[in-house]
Design an enzyme around this catalytic site. Structure first.
Site, PDB file in Angstrom:
ATOM      1  N   ARG A  15      57.398  30.972  88.997  1.00 35.00           N
ATOM      2  CA  ARG A  15      56.161  30.353  88.521  1.00 35.00           C
ATOM      3  C   ARG A  15      56.103  30.369  86.998  1.00 35.00           C
ATOM      4  NH1 ARG A  15      52.029  34.036  91.887  1.00 35.00           N
ATOM      5  NH2 ARG A  15      53.740  35.506  91.529  1.00 35.00           N
ATOM      6  N   LYS A  75      52.888  37.288  86.004  1.00 35.08           N
ATOM      7  CA  LYS A  75      53.007  38.661  86.478  1.00 35.08           C
ATOM      8  C   LYS A  75      52.915  39.641  85.323  1.00 35.08           C
ATOM      9  CE  LYS A  75      53.516  39.952  90.032  1.00 35.08           C
ATOM     10  NZ  LYS A  75      52.445  40.374  90.972  1.00 35.08           N
ATOM     11  N   TYR A  94      48.299  38.472  86.053  1.00 36.46           N
ATOM     12  CA  TYR A  94      48.128  39.408  87.161  1.00 36.46           C
ATOM     13  C   TYR A  94      48.700  40.742  86.718  1.00 36.46           C
ATOM     14  CZ  TYR A  94      47.024  35.548  90.351  1.00 36.46           C
ATOM     15  OH  TYR A  94      46.422  34.467  90.961  1.00 36.46           O
ATOM     16  N   HIS A  96      47.625  44.177  88.117  1.00 29.95           N
ATOM     17  CA  HIS A  96      47.760  45.158  89.200  1.00 29.95           C
ATOM     18  C   HIS A  96      48.074  46.548  88.650  1.00 29.95           C
ATOM     19  CE1 HIS A  96      47.422  42.104  92.316  1.00 29.95           C
ATOM     20  NE2 HIS A  96      48.328  41.380  91.684  1.00 29.95           N
ATOM     21  N   GLU A 118      43.338  39.351  88.749  1.00 29.71           N
ATOM     22  CA  GLU A 118      42.896  39.813  90.061  1.00 29.71           C
ATOM     23  C   GLU A 118      41.585  40.577  90.051  1.00 29.71           C
ATOM     24  OE1 GLU A 118      45.332  43.225  88.459  1.00 29.71           O
ATOM     25  OE2 GLU A 118      45.503  41.041  88.479  1.00 29.71           O
ATOM     26  N   ASP A 271      51.184  44.771  95.936  1.00 33.39           N
ATOM     27  CA  ASP A 271      50.878  44.660  94.505  1.00 33.39           C
ATOM     28  C   ASP A 271      49.929  45.761  94.047  1.00 33.39           C
ATOM     29  OD1 ASP A 271      52.388  42.548  93.512  1.00 33.39           O
ATOM     30  OD2 ASP A 271      50.983  41.042  94.237  1.00 33.39           O
TER      31      ASP A 271
END
Length: 372
Positions: A15, A75, A94, A96, A118, A271
């Site tokens: 991505r 990420k 993201y 996490h 998130e 995750d």
């Protein structure tokens, strides 16, 4: 503002954080976009398309990270990227943090600001930037599970939907959020026998109200109900999420030990640390392991397998927030939008997310105090 789009470095992550259309919208608003060469290739987007949208191409990640005021990623930064973190830099991705040991501490130490897709949460309790990837992950979980149910892939040798005269596979889905809804919908479309469990019975009512076709059962997720559902399942989907916090091990090792030999677990919660006690993160290069006689699939970036779908969906969701940060700055944008404020995990080297703080053992400071 100078916005950087580096190429993703996580294993088999194809991505990219923004489409050329998104770049064009931001450049039209007066912002400068620096894109690392090749960043969009995995999503079928050429460097020329970014250049035509007004972006400046950079040959290396160092060039992107060093010039940008705002880094927009897919990420969390991996170890090789943490050296680029610095005061004055904002990273929007993201994160996490609860599920990535040590990253929260590195973010704090760097003095950077970190905003997590998130944990951006609307007033109604939904997570608009997590939802599109959860939709994808829920559907991919069933595709992965169906594959690993095959004997050649290590499973028991069951067709997920069965055929007339032969029982379908039993699928237990733990969590009736976006991941769980999408997993259940596809599993039933495949003809599986589905049990959906959640502690929040209102979520179960919502699922039933949609009137999905197929064989479904909804259960309140008591410990006894989960133990029974997991023990009888051929495929278990872990779909538990509590905003920003490390996932609880709602499926214990004892429950896994009671499962049928060669049955399959797909832990989408990985995750955030995983909701199955026997889980640990895997990659697309090495996606499965066997524990207690059960095949575990715990890939931590599942939507990365379908980047042409996921990149478009992600940009649709994140672009308004990126535009607000770029035009106003983090502090003003967060004051104007409580959902964005909930996404700020670290502000200028201060941990401000209480949920993350509880998970990683760092005392959190309220965002308003940190900004003042």
């Amino acid at each position: 503002m100078i916005i950087g789009l580096p190429k993703e470095t996580k294993d088999n992550e194809y991505r990219v954080a923004m489409t050329p259309a998104g770049v064009g919208q931001l450049t039209a608003a007066g912002h400068k976009i620096i894109v690392q060469a090749g960043a969009g290739e995995g999503s079928g987007i050429s460097d020329g398309a970014y250049r035509a949208a007004g972006a400046v191409l950079a040959s290396s990640p160092e060039e992107v990270w060093s010039q940008a005021e705002l880094i927009v990623k897919v990420k969390e930064p991996i170890q090789s990227e943490c050296r680029f973190l610095r005061p004055g830099l904002t990273v929007f991705t993201y994160l996490h943090l609860a599920g990535v040991p040590g990253l929260a501490g590195q973010m704090v130490k760097s003095g950077a600001t970190a905003i997590a897709y998130e944990t951006v949460e609307l007033a109604n309790g939904t997570f608009p930037l997590l939802a599109p990837m959860s939709e994808i992950a829920g559907r991919l979980a069933i595709l992965a599970g169906a594959h690993y149910l095959q004997r050649a892939a290590g499973g028991p040798g069951k067709l997920i939907g069965g055929i007339p005269g032969v029982p379908a596979a039993k699928v237990a889905i733990i969590g009736a959020g976006v991941v769980g809804h999408n997993a259940a919908r596809l599993a039933m479309a495949c003809g599986a026998s589905v049990t959906l469990l959640d502690r929040n019975t209102e979520k179960l009512r919502q699922f039933v109200a949609y009137g999905y076709p197929g064989s479904e059962q909804t259960l309140a997720a008591t410990t006894a109900a989960m133990a029974d559902a997991v023990a009888s399942a051929d495929l278990v989907i872990g779909a538990v999420y509590v905003g920003g916090m490390k996932a609880a091990h709602v499926v214990t090792r004892e429950m896994v030990r009671a499962m049928k030999p060669r049955s399959v677990i797909v832990d989408v919660s990985i995750d955030q640390g995983g909701c199955v006690e026997t889980s640990h993160p895997t990659t697309y290069s090495d996606p499965v392991f066997t524990e207690e006689g059960v095949v575990h699939y715990c890939v931590a970036n599942m939507p990365g397998a379908v980047p042409q779908t996921a990149t478009l969906a992600l940009t649709n969701a994140t672009l308004p927030y990126v535009a607000a940060i770029a035009s106003k700055g983090v502090a003003a944008a967060a004051r104007d939008d409580s959902s964005l404020a909930s996404g700020v995990n670290v502000y200028r080297g201060t941990l401000v997310s209480e949920a993350v703080g509880r998970s990683v053992g760092i005392t959190a400071t309220p965002l308003a105090l940190a900004m003042n």
